[in-house]
Motif scaffolding. Structure first.
Motif, PDB file in Angstrom:
ATOM      1  N   HIS A 184       2.873  19.439  48.378  1.00 16.98           N
ATOM      2  CA  HIS A 184       4.029  18.915  47.836  1.00 16.98           C
ATOM      3  C   HIS A 184       5.204  19.382  47.991  1.00 16.98           C
ATOM      4  N   PRO A 185       6.207  18.872  48.629  1.00 22.18           N
ATOM      5  CA  PRO A 185       7.623  19.825  48.928  1.00 22.18           C
ATOM      6  C   PRO A 185       8.286  19.905  47.777  1.00 22.18           C
ATOM      7  N   ILE A 186       8.967  21.285  47.688  1.00 22.69           N
ATOM      8  CA  ILE A 186       9.672  21.462  46.687  1.00 22.69           C
ATOM      9  C   ILE A 186      11.344  22.069  47.101  1.00 22.69           C
ATOM     10  N   VAL A 187      12.000  21.823  46.051  1.00 24.20           N
ATOM     11  CA  VAL A 187      13.417  22.100  46.454  1.00 24.20           C
ATOM     12  C   VAL A 187      13.839  23.339  46.797  1.00 24.20           C
ATOM     13  N   ILE A 188      13.364  24.631  46.534  1.00 24.49           N
ATOM     14  CA  ILE A 188      13.643  25.767  46.739  1.00 24.49           C
ATOM     15  C   ILE A 188      13.172  26.082  48.111  1.00 24.49           C
ATOM     16  N   GLY A 189      12.200  25.130  48.935  1.00 23.75           N
ATOM     17  CA  GLY A 189      11.492  25.260  49.954  1.00 23.75           C
ATOM     18  C   GLY A 189      10.159  25.744  49.800  1.00 23.75           C
ATOM     19  N   GLY A 190       9.116  25.441  50.855  1.00 23.19           N
ATOM     20  CA  GLY A 190       7.895  25.663  50.660  1.00 23.19           C
ATOM     21  C   GLY A 190       7.129  24.521  50.053  1.00 23.19           C
ATOM     22  N   THR A 191       5.980  24.682  49.332  1.00 22.39           N
ATOM     23  CA  THR A 191       5.227  23.695  48.857  1.00 22.39           C
ATOM     24  C   THR A 191       4.347  24.177  47.765  1.00 22.39           C
ATOM     25  N   GLN A 192       4.005  23.127  47.006  1.00 25.85           N
ATOM     26  CA  GLN A 192       3.045  23.293  45.948  1.00 25.85           C
ATOM     27  C   GLN A 192       1.840  22.371  46.013  1.00 25.85           C
ATOM     28  N   SER A 193       0.640  22.852  45.404  1.00 25.14           N
ATOM     29  CA  SER A 193      -0.599  21.937  45.455  1.00 25.14           C
ATOM     30  C   SER A 193      -1.067  21.291  44.292  1.00 25.14           C
ATOM     31  N   ASN A 194      -1.514  20.143  44.152  1.00 24.17           N
ATOM     32  CA  ASN A 194      -2.131  19.864  42.933  1.00 24.17           C
ATOM     33  C   ASN A 194      -3.521  19.350  43.350  1.00 24.17           C
ATOM     34  N   TYR A 195      -4.069  19.767  44.642  1.00 23.49           N
ATOM     35  CA  TYR A 195      -5.488  19.759  45.122  1.00 23.49           C
ATOM     36  C   TYR A 195      -6.302  20.889  44.310  1.00 23.49           C
ATOM     37  N   ALA A 196      -7.040  20.370  43.541  1.00 25.36           N
ATOM     38  CA  ALA A 196      -7.692  21.314  42.671  1.00 25.36           C
ATOM     39  C   ALA A 196      -8.333  22.200  43.299  1.00 25.36           C
ATOM     40  N   ASN A 197      -9.039  23.636  43.054  1.00 24.38           N
ATOM     41  CA  ASN A 197      -9.334  24.551  43.665  1.00 24.38           C
ATOM     42  C   ASN A 197      -8.741  24.994  45.050  1.00 24.38           C
ATOM     43  N   ASP A 198      -7.188  24.826  44.933  1.00 23.59           N
ATOM     44  CA  ASP A 198      -6.211  25.421  45.851  1.00 23.59           C
ATOM     45  C   ASP A 198      -6.468  24.712  47.395  1.00 23.59           C
ATOM     46  N   GLY A 199      -6.916  23.364  47.245  1.00 24.61           N
ATOM     47  CA  GLY A 199      -7.231  22.628  48.605  1.00 24.61           C
ATOM     48  C   GLY A 199      -8.747  22.710  49.391  1.00 24.61           C
ATOM     49  N   THR A 200      -9.430  23.407  48.600  1.00 20.72           N
ATOM     50  CA  THR A 200     -10.922  23.501  48.997  1.00 20.72           C
ATOM     51  C   THR A 200     -11.614  22.287  48.429  1.00 20.72           C
ATOM     52  N   ALA A 201     -12.037  21.390  49.441  1.00 14.47           N
ATOM     53  CA  ALA A 201     -12.883  20.174  48.801  1.00 14.47           C
ATOM     54  C   ALA A 201     -14.222  20.901  48.240  1.00 14.47           C
ATOM     55  N   ALA A 202     -14.516  20.508  46.838  1.00 18.54           N
ATOM     56  CA  ALA A 202     -15.579  21.026  46.192  1.00 18.54           C
ATOM     57  C   ALA A 202     -15.964  19.981  45.106  1.00 18.54           C
ATOM     58  N   ASP A 203     -17.165  19.751  44.850  1.00 19.71           N
ATOM     59  CA  ASP A 203     -17.873  19.061  44.010  1.00 19.71           C
ATOM     60  C   ASP A 203     -17.703  19.622  42.474  1.00 19.71           C
ATOM     61  N   LEU A 204     -17.568  18.784  41.423  1.00 21.19           N
ATOM     62  CA  LEU A 204     -17.358  19.201  40.222  1.00 21.19           C
ATOM     63  C   LEU A 204     -18.666  20.159  39.685  1.00 21.19           C
ATOM     64  N   SER A 205     -18.208  21.393  39.367  1.00 30.61           N
ATOM     65  CA  SER A 205     -19.308  22.212  38.619  1.00 30.61           C
ATOM     66  C   SER A 205     -18.432  23.195  37.649  1.00 30.61           C
ATOM     67  N   GLN A 206     -19.020  23.968  36.870  1.00 30.04           N
ATOM     68  CA  GLN A 206     -18.478  24.811  35.913  1.00 30.04           C
ATOM     69  C   GLN A 206     -17.558  25.756  36.576  1.00 30.04           C
ATOM     70  N   SER A 207     -17.920  26.380  37.833  1.00 30.20           N
ATOM     71  CA  SER A 207     -16.918  27.320  38.474  1.00 30.20           C
ATOM     72  C   SER A 207     -15.923  26.605  39.053  1.00 30.20           C
ATOM     73  N   THR A 208     -16.055  25.425  39.836  1.00 33.46           N
ATOM     74  CA  THR A 208     -14.855  24.683  40.247  1.00 33.46           C
ATOM     75  C   THR A 208     -14.022  24.038  39.231  1.00 33.46           C
ATOM     76  N   LEU A 209     -14.505  23.873  38.157  1.00 36.53           N
ATOM     77  CA  LEU A 209     -13.672  23.309  36.979  1.00 36.53           C
ATOM     78  C   LEU A 209     -12.845  24.339  36.653  1.00 36.53           C
ATOM     79  N   GLU A 210     -13.358  25.625  36.325  1.00 34.72           N
ATOM     80  CA  GLU A 210     -12.855  26.994  35.826  1.00 34.72           C
ATOM     81  C   GLU A 210     -11.610  27.271  36.734  1.00 34.72           C
ATOM     82  N   THR A 211     -11.927  27.195  38.183  1.00 32.43           N
ATOM     83  CA  THR A 211     -10.875  27.551  39.136  1.00 32.43           C
ATOM     84  C   THR A 211      -9.486  26.514  38.963  1.00 32.43           C
ATOM     85  N   ALA A 212     -10.032  25.339  38.837  1.00 30.75           N
ATOM     86  CA  ALA A 212      -8.967  24.269  38.760  1.00 30.75           C
ATOM     87  C   ALA A 212      -7.966  24.645  37.354  1.00 30.75           C
ATOM     88  N   LEU A 213      -8.728  24.992  36.515  1.00 33.31           N
ATOM     89  CA  LEU A 213      -8.079  24.892  35.159  1.00 33.31           C
ATOM     90  C   LEU A 213      -6.783  26.320  35.276  1.00 33.31           C
TER      91      LEU A 213
END
Length: 302
Positions: free
Chosen positions: A145-174
Motif C-alpha cells: 500500500h503506497p504511503i505519503v512519505i514514500g515507500g509502502t506498507q503491508s496488510n498482508y498477514a505474515n508480512d506477505g507470506t502466504a500461509a494457512d491459519l495456525s497458532q503461529s501464523t495468527l501470532e505473527t499476524a497479531l
C-alpha cells in the motif's frame, strides 16, 4: 411473464400436503461483522484519507520552529447500486389456488433472493481481496500500500507470506498489526478485534483461538492469543467466502470497510388493471467498500 395456472397445477388440486423449496433456513446478516453500516442520502459517498503530521522534531534554542504540511491522499468512493426483483401472478392463478400460502410463499422466496444478493455482494470485497484494486490503487489486502512519505506498507498477514491459519501464523499476524503506522510513519495503536474465516475453517478457527495450551503440541505452553485476549470478539464464519484457505483479521482502526444504505428494503404489491395480474416487487439501494486498509489484515493461504 406472470406465474399462471399451468405453472402451479398441483396447487389447484385437493390433496396436496406441502409445497416445499421455500422453507429453508436463512444464512443472512453475515455482512454485519464485516462492515461499519451508515446511511447515505446521495448517489455516491466519498471518503478521503487525511495524512496528518509527522513526528515532531527537537527545536534548538533560538532556532525557528519547524513547519509541517498535512494533506489529503487517496479517495474511496462508494457508489450505491439498486437491487430489485419482482414476480407476477395471474388473477386466475390467485383465484383457483386452493392453498392460502400461495402468495406468502412466493413473497418469502423474493425476500430470500434479495437477502442472498446482499450477502454475496458483501463477500465480494473479501473474495477479490488479493486481486481487485481499491482507492489507493492496489488490492484490499496487499504487501505494498503506497504511503505519503514514500515507500509502502503491508496488510498482508505474515508480512506477505502466504500461509494457512495456525497458532503461529495468527501470532505473527497479531504482532504485525501492532506495528502498523499511519502515512507519516507514526504508530496507530492498532489491535486485532475478530477473526473471519470461510466455512471450511470453522473448526480450525475454534482450535486456534480457544485451545488453552499450544495447539498440536504435547508441550505445556499456554496459548498466548487466548490467554491475553488478543482477539476479543472471537471468530466469525462467512459461508460466502469462496477461498477455503483465506483468513482475515478485523482491527480496531476506524473507517475500514463500510456499507452505505441509500434506500432500505422496500416491498410493494399492486394489481395490473389491463391483465388483472398481481405484481410483487422488492427493491433496495446500498454499496460496500473499503476506506482505510488498516482496518483489515488478511492472508490468502496456500
Amino acid at each position: 411473464m406472470a406465474i399462471n395456472r399451468a405453472a402451479i397445477s398441483k396447487e389447484l388440486l385437493p390433496g396436496l400436503n406441502a409445497v416445499f423449496g421455500m422453507e429453508y433456513g436463512e444464512v443472512n446478516n453475515e455482512h454485519e461483522p464485516l462492515y461499519e453500516i451508515e446511511n447515505s442520502d446521495r448517489a455516491f459517498e466519498e471518503e478521503v484519507l487525511f495524512t496528518g503530521f509527522g513526528t515532531a522534531p527537537t527545536k534548538i534554542e533560538g532556532a525557528a520552529v519547524t513547519y509541517d504540511n498535512a494533506s489529503e491522499s487517496y479517495t474511496a468512493r462508494y457508489t450505491n447500486e439498486t437491487i430489485a426483483l419482482a414476480f407476477a401472478v395471474t388473477e386466475e392463478a390467485m383465484e383457483d389456488n386452493l392453498y392460502d400460502t400461495f402468495a406468502k410463499l412466493r413473497a418469502k422466496g423474493l425476500a430470500r433472493a434479495m437477502a442472498n444478493t446482499k450477502q454475496v455482494k458483501a463477500a465480494e470485497l473479501y473474495n477479490d481481496a488479493f486481486a481487485t484494486a481499491q482507492g489507493d490503487g492496489v488490492s484490499f489486502i496487499n504487501t505494498a500500500h503506497p504511503i505519503v512519505i514514500g515507500g509502502t506498507q503491508s496488510n498482508y498477514a505474515n508480512d506477505g507470506t502466504a500461509a494457512d491459519l495456525s497458532q503461529s501464523t495468527l501470532e505473527t499476524a497479531l504482532t504485525q498489526i501492532q506495528k502498523t503506522k499511519d502515512d507519516r510513519g507514526i504508530l496507530v495503536g492498532a489491535s486485532a478485534m475478530s477473526l473471519h474465516v470461510p466455512v471450511d475453517s470453522w473448526n480450525l478457527a475454534d482450535v486456534v483461538l480457544n485451545t488453552p495450551g499450544k495447539t498440536s503440541s504435547a508441550d505445556n505452553d499456554i496459548n498466548p492469543t487466548r490467554h491475553m485476549g488478543m482477539v476479543p470478539d472471537g471468530f466469525y464464519v462467512n459461508r460466502r467466502f469462496t477461498d477455503g484457505d483465506a483468513w482475515f483479521i478485523k482491527t480496531d482502526v476506524p473507517n475500514g470497510t463500510k456499507m452505505f444504505i441509500r434506500t432500505p428494503l422496500q416491498t410493494k404489491m399492486e394489481p395490473d388493471f389491463d391483465t388483472g395480474n398481481i405484481r410483487f416487487k422488492a427493491r433496495e439501494r446500498y454499496s460496500f467498500g473499503v476506506s482505510d486498509w488498516r482496518g483489515w489484515f488478511g492472508n490468502a493461504g496456500t
